[in-house]
Write a protein that holds these residues in place. Structure first.
Motif, PDB file in Angstrom:
ATOM      1  N   LEU A 231       0.823  -1.219   0.000  1.00  0.00           N
ATOM      2  CA  LEU A 231       0.000   0.000   0.000  1.00  0.00           C
ATOM      3  C   LEU A 231       0.855   1.267   0.000  1.00  0.00           C
ATOM      4  N   ASN A 232       2.023   1.200   0.621  1.00  0.00           N
ATOM      5  CA  ASN A 232       2.902   2.368   0.661  1.00  0.00           C
ATOM      6  C   ASN A 232       3.493   2.706  -0.702  1.00  0.00           C
ATOM      7  N   LEU A 233       3.513   1.721  -1.610  1.00  0.00           N
ATOM      8  CA  LEU A 233       4.060   1.944  -2.949  1.00  0.00           C
ATOM      9  C   LEU A 233       2.967   2.160  -3.991  1.00  0.00           C
ATOM     10  N   MET A 234       1.716   2.225  -3.537  1.00  0.00           N
ATOM     11  CA  MET A 234       0.588   2.291  -4.463  1.00  0.00           C
ATOM     12  C   MET A 234       0.454   3.694  -5.061  1.00  0.00           C
ATOM     13  N   LYS A 235       1.160   3.916  -6.143  1.00  0.00           N
ATOM     14  CA  LYS A 235       1.060   5.174  -6.869  1.00  0.00           C
ATOM     15  C   LYS A 235       1.332   4.913  -8.349  1.00  0.00           C
ATOM     16  N   ILE A 236       0.937   5.878  -9.171  1.00  0.00           N
ATOM     17  CA  ILE A 236       1.099   5.734 -10.615  1.00  0.00           C
ATOM     18  C   ILE A 236       2.400   6.379 -11.060  1.00  0.00           C
ATOM     19  N   ASP A 237       3.266   5.585 -11.660  1.00  0.00           N
ATOM     20  CA  ASP A 237       4.506   6.089 -12.237  1.00  0.00           C
ATOM     21  C   ASP A 237       4.192   6.566 -13.659  1.00  0.00           C
ATOM     22  N   LYS A 238       4.341   7.864 -13.896  1.00  0.00           N
ATOM     23  CA  LYS A 238       3.915   8.441 -15.174  1.00  0.00           C
ATOM     24  C   LYS A 238       4.681   7.879 -16.360  1.00  0.00           C
ATOM     25  N   SER A 239       5.977   7.639 -16.200  1.00  0.00           N
ATOM     26  CA  SER A 239       6.761   7.127 -17.325  1.00  0.00           C
ATOM     27  C   SER A 239       6.342   5.700 -17.675  1.00  0.00           C
ATOM     28  N   LEU A 240       6.070   4.884 -16.644  1.00  0.00           N
ATOM     29  CA  LEU A 240       5.629   3.512 -16.896  1.00  0.00           C
ATOM     30  C   LEU A 240       4.204   3.483 -17.441  1.00  0.00           C
ATOM     31  N   LEU A 241       3.356   4.379 -16.942  1.00  0.00           N
ATOM     32  CA  LEU A 241       2.000   4.454 -17.471  1.00  0.00           C
ATOM     33  C   LEU A 241       2.027   4.811 -18.951  1.00  0.00           C
ATOM     34  N   ALA A 242       2.979   5.659 -19.323  1.00  0.00           N
ATOM     35  CA  ALA A 242       3.120   6.031 -20.743  1.00  0.00           C
ATOM     36  C   ALA A 242       3.533   4.822 -21.576  1.00  0.00           C
ATOM     37  N   LYS A 243       4.474   4.003 -21.050  1.00  0.00           N
ATOM     38  CA  LYS A 243       4.896   2.798 -21.770  1.00  0.00           C
ATOM     39  C   LYS A 243       3.743   1.802 -21.895  1.00  0.00           C
ATOM     40  N   ILE A 244       3.030   1.604 -20.784  1.00  0.00           N
ATOM     41  CA  ILE A 244       1.909   0.664 -20.792  1.00  0.00           C
ATOM     42  C   ILE A 244       0.823   1.141 -21.756  1.00  0.00           C
TER      43      ILE A 244
END
Length: 453
Positions: A231-244
Motif C-alpha cells: 500500500l505504501n508503494l501504491m502510486k502511478i509512475d507516469k513514465s511507466l503508465l506512458a509505456k503501458i
C-alpha cells in the motif's frame, strides 16, 4: 534475497525446455479459461432451460455489448503484461514493482469509468443491435447489473495478467475454478430456488467475479517476489503508465472496435428472428470453447516472447512461436471433430427447440473447420504483442475483423443473398483475411528493434 527466485510461483522462460514451458504455462491457463466459459455457459443453460426462450436470446445476444467494454480494458491489461514480462526477463525488478503498482491502481480507475460508460450506453446499444421488443426488458436488466459490478472483473483480469507475466498461470486458474463453482451454485439458487430469472443470473455472475478479484489481490499482497503489492508503494509512475499505454492503447482500440463491430453483426442476425438468435447464441457458446486452446497458447506466446526478448534471445523467442502454433493446431483439431459430428446434440444442450437446433447445427458445421486459420493469426499476433509491437496486430485486426467483415455483411445482405448462413459467413472470411496479413507481417518483422526497456 533475490526477488526473482523467492517467488515460488513465478517461472523464468528464458532457459529450459520450450515445449515444457509452453505446455505447463498453457494448461492451467486453458483450464482457467475453460472454467470461465463454463460458468458463462451455465448462465445460458439455466436461462434456456428454466426461464424462457426470450430470456435465452436476451442473455446470449448481449455478448457483443459486454465484450466491447471488457475488451477496452483487456487492451490496457495486455500492455501492462508485456511491460512486466520484459522487465522480469531483463531482471529489472524495480521496474517490475513500479509497473505492478501502476497497473493495479489504473485498473481501478478504468473499471469505474467503463462501468459508468456502459450503464449510460445500454439503451443505445440495444437499439443499435435491432434487439426485438420482447427481448429488450431482460437484456436491459442483465446489462445494468453486469456493468454495475464491472470493477470486480477488471481487477481480477489485471491481477491475473500480472501473475501470468511472470510465468504464473496456476493461481489464476484456481481462482477461476472457485469463481465458476460459486457462479453455478448461485445460478441454481437464485433462478431455480428463488425464481429470480435473468436478474438472478446476472447477480450470480457479478458476485462470483468479485470473489475472484479478492482472491487475486490477496495473492499479490502475499507474494514474496517482485510483484508483491504494498500500500505504501501504491502510486502511478507516469513514465511507466506512458509505456503501458503506448502498448495497451492500440490493443484496447483493436479489441474494443472489433467487439463493437460484432454489435452490428448481431444486428444482422437478430433480423432473422428469435430462433435464429438462439441458434447463433448456442453456436457462439461452443465457438468460445473451441477457441480456448489457441487463445491460451497465444497468451503463452506473448509471455514467452516478452521474457526472451527481455533477455535478448530472439532465436529462442521465434522457436517458441513455432511450437505454440503447432500445439494450437493439434488441440483445435481435437475439439473440432467431435463438435462437427455431434452438433445437434451439443446445440440441444442449450436449447432443445427444434428450429433453434437447426440453426445452431448449420452454424457449427459450416464455420467450425475454419478455426485452423484462427490458430495462425492469433499465435502470430500474440508473438508481435510480446515483442512490444501492438500497433501491427491492431491494424491487422481492424482491417480484417472490422472493415472487411462490415463490407462483406453489407454487400451480402443487401445485394447477394440475405440468409443466415451466407451473412454469418463473414466470420470465417475475416479469419482467412487476418491469417494472410498476419503471416506476412510476422515473417517480415524485425525483432531486433522490439525491446521496450
Amino acid at each position: 534475497m533475490n526477488p526473482r527466485t523467492s517467488g515460488k510461483h513465478s517461472v523464468d522462460m528464458t532457459s529450459g525446455s520450450i515445449l515444457r514451458h509452453l505446455i505447463l504455462f498453457s494448461i492451467p491457463l486453458l483450464a482457467g479459461n475453460l472454467f470461465q466459459q463454463l460458468y458463462n455457459m451455465v448462465d445460458t443453460w439455466v436461462v434456456g432451460n428454466f426461464v424462457s426462450n426470450e430470456a435465452f436470446s436476451a442473455v446470449g445476444s448481449i455478448t457483443p455489448i459486454i465484450n466491447t467494454m471488457i475488451s477496452l480494458f483487456l487492451g490496457f491489461a495486455s500492455g501492462a503484461g508485456v511491460v512486466i514480462s520484459q522487465y522480469y526477463g531483463a531482471k529489472q525488478y524495480d521496474g517490475v514493482k513500479k509497473a505492478v503498482h501502476t497497473s493495479v491502481l489504473t485498473s481501478v480507475f478504468l473499471g469505474i469509468t467503463l462501468s459508468l460508460i456502459g450503464l449510460f450506453l445500454i439503451p443505445y446499444l440495444l437499439r443499435l443491435m435491432n434487439t426485438p421488443a420482447e427481448v429488450i426488458p431482460e437484456s436491459t436488466m442483465y446489462l445494468r447489473i453486469y456493468f454495475a459490478g464491472l470493477l470486480g472483473l477488471t481487477i481480477y483480469n489485471m491481477g491475473a495478467g500480472i501473475l501470468r507475466a511472470v510465468g504464473d498461470s496456476v493461481r489464476p486458474f484456481y481462482y477461476l475454478v472457485v469463481c465458476a463453482l460459486l457462479n453455478t451454485v448461485l445460478d441454481l439458487l437464485f433462478v431455480i430456488k428463488f425464481g429470480m430469472g435473468v436478474k438472478g443470473v446476472a447477480l450470480a455472475t457479478v458476485l462470483s467475479q468479485f470473489v475472484s478479484a479478492v482472491l487475486v489481490v490477496f495473492a499479490l499482497f502475499r507474494s514474496e517476489s517482485s510483484i508483491k503489492l504494498n500500500l505504501n508503494l501504491m502510486k502511478i509512475d507516469k513514465s511507466l503508465l506512458a509505456k503501458i499505454s503506448k502498448l495497451g492503447f492500440p490493443t484496447a482500440l483493436q479489441l474494443g472496435i472489433t467487439a463493437f463491430s460484432n454489435v452490428f453483426v448481431q444486428g444482422y442476425i437478430n433480423a432473422f428472428g428469435a430462433d435464429c438468435m438462439s441458434g447463433y447464441t448456442a453456436y457462439n457458446k461452443i465457438d468460445q470453447l473451441i477457441i480456448l486452446p489457441l487463445h491460451s497458447l497465444a497468451i503463452a506466446s506473448t509471455t514467452f516472447v516478452g521474457q526472451n526478448l527481455g533477455a535478448s534471445d530472439i532465436s529462442r523467442a521465434k522457436k517458441g512461436v513455432n511450437i505454440a502454433l503447432f500445439l494450437s493446431m493439434i488441440s483445435s483439431l481435437a475439439l473440432m471433430v467431435p463438435v462437427v459430428l455431434f452438433a445437434p446434440q451439443v446445440v440441444a444442450f442449450f436449447n432443445a427447440k427444434a428450429q433453434v437446433v437447426t440453426f445452431g447445427t448449420q452454424f457449427l458445421r459450416t464455420f467450425t473447420p475454419f478455426f485452423l486459420f484462427a490458430c495462425v493469426n492469433q499465435i502470430y499476433m500474440g508473438a508481435l504483442r510480446g515483442a512490444g509491437n501492438s500497433r501491427t496486430p491492431m491494424f491487422i485486426t481492424l482491417g480484417s475483423f472490422v472493415l472487411f467483415r462490415q463490407i462483406y455483411l453489407f454487400v451480402m445482405s443487401n445485394y447477394i443473398i440475405n440468409e443466415p448462413i451466407p451473412v454469418a459467413f463473414g466470420y470465417p472470411m475475416g479469419w482467412i483475411v487476418c491469417t494472410i496479413i498476419a503471416t506476412i507481417c510476422y515473417r517480415r518483422y524485425d525483432f531486433m528493434k522490439s525491446k521496450i526497456i
